[in-house]
Write a protein that holds these residues in place. Structure first.
Motif, mmCIF file in Angstrom:
data_model
loop_
_atom_site.group_PDB
_atom_site.id
_atom_site.type_symbol
_atom_site.label_atom_id
_atom_site.label_comp_id
_atom_site.label_asym_id
_atom_site.label_seq_id
_atom_site.Cartn_x
_atom_site.Cartn_y
_atom_site.Cartn_z
ATOM 1 N N THR A 36 0.873 -1.620 0.469
ATOM 2 C CA THR A 36 -0.167 0.001 0.168
ATOM 3 C C THR A 36 1.006 1.147 0.127
ATOM 4 N N GLN A 37 0.631 2.615 -0.979
ATOM 5 C CA GLN A 37 1.555 3.562 -1.418
ATOM 6 C C GLN A 37 0.548 4.389 -0.192
ATOM 7 N N ILE A 38 1.693 4.688 0.804
ATOM 8 C CA ILE A 38 0.586 5.781 1.304
ATOM 9 C C ILE A 38 1.690 7.037 1.423
ATOM 10 N N ILE A 39 0.550 8.491 1.655
ATOM 11 C CA ILE A 39 1.330 9.931 0.985
ATOM 12 C C ILE A 39 0.911 10.861 1.726
ATOM 13 N N ASP A 40 0.952 11.452 2.610
ATOM 14 C CA ASP A 40 1.003 12.446 3.444
ATOM 15 C C ASP A 40 1.566 13.439 2.754
ATOM 16 N N ILE A 41 0.405 14.713 3.173
ATOM 17 C CA ILE A 41 0.285 15.764 2.503
ATOM 18 C C ILE A 41 -0.604 16.703 4.098
ATOM 19 N N THR A 42 0.031 17.757 4.983
ATOM 20 C CA THR A 42 -0.623 18.087 5.422
ATOM 21 C C THR A 42 -1.381 19.732 5.373
ATOM 22 N N ALA A 43 -2.571 20.078 5.630
ATOM 23 C CA ALA A 43 -3.181 20.819 5.159
ATOM 24 C C ALA A 43 -3.285 21.744 6.425
ATOM 25 N N LYS A 44 -2.849 22.849 5.893
ATOM 26 C CA LYS A 44 -2.565 24.247 6.452
ATOM 27 C C LYS A 44 -2.344 25.200 6.276
ATOM 28 N N GLY A 45 -2.982 26.257 6.232
ATOM 29 C CA GLY A 45 -2.614 26.948 4.986
ATOM 30 C C GLY A 45 -2.209 26.791 3.686
ATOM 31 N N GLY A 46 -3.011 26.364 3.377
ATOM 32 C CA GLY A 46 -2.159 25.378 2.324
ATOM 33 C C GLY A 46 -1.766 23.953 2.540
ATOM 34 N N TYR A 47 -1.253 23.648 1.422
ATOM 35 C CA TYR A 47 -0.914 21.832 1.559
ATOM 36 C C TYR A 47 0.371 21.662 1.517
ATOM 37 N N SER A 48 0.888 21.051 1.802
ATOM 38 C CA SER A 48 2.200 20.607 1.643
ATOM 39 C C SER A 48 2.689 19.194 2.195
ATOM 40 N N PRO A 49 3.460 18.450 1.578
ATOM 41 C CA PRO A 49 4.201 19.621 0.360
ATOM 42 C C PRO A 49 3.106 19.659 -0.950
ATOM 43 N N ARG A 50 3.792 20.556 -1.590
ATOM 44 C CA ARG A 50 2.040 20.673 -3.109
ATOM 45 C C ARG A 50 2.745 19.808 -3.765
#
Ligand SMILES: [Cu+2]
Length: 130
Positions: free
Chosen positions: A44-58
Motif C-alpha cells: 500500500t502506497q502512503i502519501i502524507d499531506i498536511t493542510a494548514k494555510g495551504g498544502y504541504s508538500p504541494r
C-alpha cells in the motif's frame, strides 16, 4: 565624512547584503528540489499531506497502479485548506481542525495527475502517479 563617502558606504552595505542573500539561497532551494516520493508499505502506497494555510508538500510523486492511502493531516487548521476537494475522486470534506483523514485511492484511480484543492480553489496540491 563627505556625502560621497556616505553614499559609497551605503552602496557597499546594500551589495554585501545582496551577495549574502544570493549565497544563502542554494542551501534553501536544495531542500525544495525534487518533489517528495510516496512510500510503499506492504503493497500500500502512503502519501502524507498536511493542510494548514495551504498544502504541504504541494507536489508528490507516486507509483501508478498501486492502491494508495492519502493521509490528509490537519494541525490546528482553521483556514479553508481544511475544506478539501479532490474532483477526480468526487471527494469533498471539511476536515476537523486537528485530525488525520485517510482517503483511499484504488489502483485504477492511481493514474496520471490527481489534483486536490481547497473548496475555494486558492490552494492546491498534486499527486503525480508515474
Ligand atoms: Cu481556500
Amino acid at each position: 565624512m563627505d556625502t560621497k563617502t556616505i553614499i559609497a558606504f551605503a552602496i557597499s552595505a546594500v551589495l554585501i547584503g545582496w551577495a549574502f542573500l544570493i549565497s544563502s539561497k542554494p542551501s534553501n532551494s536544495a531542500d525544495a528540489g525534487a518533489p517528495p516520493t510516496a512510500v510503499i508499505v506492504d503493497g500500500t502506497q502512503i502519501i502524507d499531506i498536511t493542510a494548514k494555510g495551504g498544502y504541504s508538500p504541494r507536489v508528490v510523486t507516486a507509483k501508478a497502479g498501486v492502491p494508495t492511502i492519502l493521509r490528509m493531516r490537519t494541525n490546528g487548521t482553521f483556514d479553508c485548506s481544511a475544506s478539501v476537494v479532490i474532483p477526480k475522486l468526487s471527494y469533498q470534506k471539511f476536515l476537523q481542525p486537528s485530525t488525520v483523514e485517510e482517503i483511499s485511492i484504488s489502483a485504477a484511480q492511481a493514474q496520471g495527475t490527481l489534483q486536490g484543492l481547497c473548496s475555494m480553489g486558492m490552494y492546491n496540491f498534486q499527486i503525480k502517479f508515474e
